[in-house]
Every structure is written in structure tokens, then in C-alpha cells.
Design a protein around this motif. Structure first.
Motif, short mmCIF file in Angstrom:
data_model
loop_
_atom_site.label_atom_id
_atom_site.label_comp_id
_atom_site.label_asym_id
_atom_site.label_seq_id
_atom_site.Cartn_x
_atom_site.Cartn_y
_atom_site.Cartn_z
N GLY A 288 0.80 -1.22 0.00
CA GLY A 288 0.00 0.00 0.00
C GLY A 288 0.83 1.27 0.00
N ALA A 289 1.97 1.26 0.69
CA ALA A 289 2.82 2.45 0.73
C ALA A 289 3.40 2.75 -0.64
CB ALA A 289 3.94 2.24 1.75
N THR A 290 3.82 1.71 -1.35
CA THR A 290 4.38 1.89 -2.68
C THR A 290 3.32 2.37 -3.65
OG1 THR A 290 5.86 0.05 -2.18
CG2 THR A 290 5.79 0.81 -4.45
N ARG A 291 2.14 1.76 -3.57
CA ARG A 291 1.06 2.17 -4.47
C ARG A 291 0.68 3.63 -4.22
NH1 ARG A 291 -0.29 -1.41 -8.63
NH2 ARG A 291 -2.41 -0.65 -8.58
N ILE B 111 4.52 10.73 2.14
CA ILE B 111 3.38 9.87 1.82
C ILE B 111 3.76 8.41 2.04
CG2 ILE B 111 1.93 9.06 -0.09
CD1 ILE B 111 2.12 11.94 -1.21
N GLY B 112 4.93 8.01 1.56
CA GLY B 112 5.36 6.64 1.74
C GLY B 112 5.51 6.26 3.20
N LEU B 113 6.13 7.13 4.00
CA LEU B 113 6.31 6.84 5.42
C LEU B 113 4.96 6.73 6.14
CD1 LEU B 113 9.34 9.11 6.38
CD2 LEU B 113 9.25 6.61 6.49
N ALA B 114 4.01 7.56 5.75
CA ALA B 114 2.70 7.49 6.40
C ALA B 114 2.05 6.13 6.16
CB ALA B 114 1.80 8.61 5.86
N LEU B 115 2.12 5.63 4.94
CA LEU B 115 1.52 4.33 4.64
C LEU B 115 2.36 3.18 5.20
CD1 LEU B 115 -1.15 3.85 2.98
CD2 LEU B 115 -0.22 6.15 2.84
N LEU B 116 3.67 3.36 5.29
CA LEU B 116 4.52 2.35 5.91
C LEU B 116 4.24 2.22 7.39
CD1 LEU B 116 7.95 3.04 4.17
CD2 LEU B 116 6.67 0.89 4.08
N GLY B 117 3.57 3.20 7.97
CA GLY B 117 3.23 3.16 9.38
C GLY B 117 1.90 2.49 9.66
N GLY B 118 1.33 1.80 8.69
CA GLY B 118 0.01 1.21 8.86
C GLY B 118 0.00 -0.06 9.69
N GLU B 119 -1.22 -0.52 9.99
CA GLU B 119 -1.40 -1.73 10.79
C GLU B 119 -1.28 -2.99 9.96
OE1 GLU B 119 -4.85 -1.71 13.23
OE2 GLU B 119 -4.46 0.27 14.09
N ARG B 120 -1.55 -2.91 8.67
CA ARG B 120 -1.46 -4.10 7.81
C ARG B 120 -0.16 -4.03 7.01
NH1 ARG B 120 -2.27 -6.07 2.70
NH2 ARG B 120 -3.17 -8.17 2.58
N LEU B 121 0.76 -4.90 7.34
CA LEU B 121 2.06 -4.99 6.68
C LEU B 121 2.89 -3.73 6.85
CD1 LEU B 121 0.96 -6.70 3.32
CD2 LEU B 121 1.74 -7.80 5.43
N GLY B 122 2.61 -2.97 7.91
CA GLY B 122 3.35 -1.74 8.17
C GLY B 122 4.07 -1.80 9.50
#
Length: 209
Positions: free
Chosen positions: A18-21, A39-50
Motif C-alpha cells: 500500500g505504501a508503494t502504491r 506519503i510513503g512513510l505514512a503508509l509504511l506506518g500502517g497496521e497491515r504490513l506496516g
């Protein structure tokens, strides 16, 4: 050496993450290059695969790595056996399914990291736990591998999640930069023939339990 392998293994989450997309979509839509990292760091901080799942997996490993992994796997899979699952299964943070099956890439990362010179008890425990989950169709996930390696390097769970974000950012940025001048037409969308459209007006609701 383990840190070096960690930074290499997780440097590129790939275009399905999701972060890459998100970085690719933002770049293709004309977002300034300077904003892609945030933007990438925000999505890399997620609960699913983050990084949140990395932190949770590191805490799980720290709590349970003195227990018998096979017995714990049997207990956790039995507890969730009757649950209705519409998405990927999580037997424990960092362990479960990816797109409905065992993630072979996560397993290969675990082997790469465990082969670093030294004794890595969290990675070894996680490998035995993942092997015990195979009968239920589950195994390592990338956040679990990252968490185990971080625990073995002495990082606390919160720091383990941040380390994963830092390690994964270069690949996210590379995909975004590549897409920056190509436009939305170059996005690797799924072909129309492979989409399944579901009309919510005609899809029955699941029966109450």
C-alpha cells in the motif's frame, strides 16, 4: 551483518504494498517529488504490513519466545478456527496469510537473516512457530520477520517498527520517482478482464450468528 541484511531485505516492499502504491499514485498524479517520502512513510506506518504490525509482532515475540512454539501455534489456530474470515488471516501479529496463502518471500527473508553469522533466538523461534502454522495454511509475514530480526538486534518493539519504515523507504521512493513523469496510464493496473464487479444492492448480507 544482521543489520546489513535487514536493510537489504526490506529496502523495497514492492508495488503491491500500500505504501508503494500510494507513492506511485501520488507521483503519477503530479505530486511534488519532495512530498513522496512523507506519503510513503505514512503508509509504511500502517497496521497491515506496516510498522504498527512490526511493533506488535516484536511485542508478541518478546512475550512468547520462551514458550513452546508448536503448542502456542496449536492453541492460537484452534482459537480462531471457527471465525469467519473475509480477508487475510492473522493468527498472531506478523504471522498469517498473504493474499490467502503463505507468503514465500517472507520465508526466504527469514532464511536470509537467520543465516547471518551469530545466534538469533527470536528468528529461530519464529521459524519454528511459522513451521507449526503451515498445517493451518499460515506462516511468516514480512512484519514478523522484520520484528524477529529487530528483537535479535536488541531493538525495542517501538524502535523495531521505526527501523522497518526507514529500511523500506528507498524502494517506495524509487517506485514513486519512476512513475513521476509517466502519468496514470503507466500505472500497473489489473486488466479490466480480471476485475470482478459486485453490486452491493444484489449481494446478500451474511446471516447473523
Amino acid at each position: 551483518e544482521l543489520l546489513r541484511r535487514f536493510l537489504v531485505a526490506f529496502c523495497n516492499p514492492g508495488p503491491r504494498h500500500g505504501a508503494t502504491r500510494a507513492a506511485m499514485s501520488a507521483a503519477a498524479s503530479g505530486t511534488r517529488t519532495q512530498h513522496l517520502g512523507a506519503i510513503g512513510l505514512a503508509l509504511l506506518g500502517g497496521e497491515r504490513l506496516g510498522s504498527v504490525e512490526v511493533e506488535q509482532a516484536a511485542a508478541f515475540l518478546s512475550r512468547h519466545r520462551n514458550e513452546d512454539p508448536a503448542a502456542l501455534a496449536a492453541s492460537l489456530t484452534a482459537a480462531s478456527a471457527g471465525e469467519e474470515c473475509r480477508a487475510d488471516r492473522r493468527v498472531a501479529p506478523g504471522f498469517g496469510t498473504l493474499y490467502g496463502g503463505i507468503d514465500p518471500q517472507a520465508g526466504s527473508f527469514a532464511e536470509l537473516l537467520a543465516a547471518a553469522p551469530g545466534e538469533w533466538p527470536a528468528l529461530a523461534w519464529g521459524a519454528r512457530f511459522a513451521a507449526a502454522l503451515q498445517g493451518a495454511g499460515c506462516g511468516w509475514l514480512v512484519p514478523g520477520v522484520a520484528a524477529a530480526a529487530a528483537v535479535d538486534m536488541g531493538f525495542a518493539p517501538r524502535t523495531a517498527g521505526a527501523l522497518y519504515q526507514i529500511a523500506s523507504l528507498p524502494g517506495v521512493l524509487a517506485h514513486g520517482l519512476e512513475m513521476g513523469r509517466q502519468g496514470l496510464q503507466s500505472m500497473p493496473f489489473v486488466p479490466d478482464a480480471d476485475y470482478e464487479f459486485i453490486d452491493p444492492r444484489t449481494t446478500p448480507e451474511p446471516a447473523p450468528r
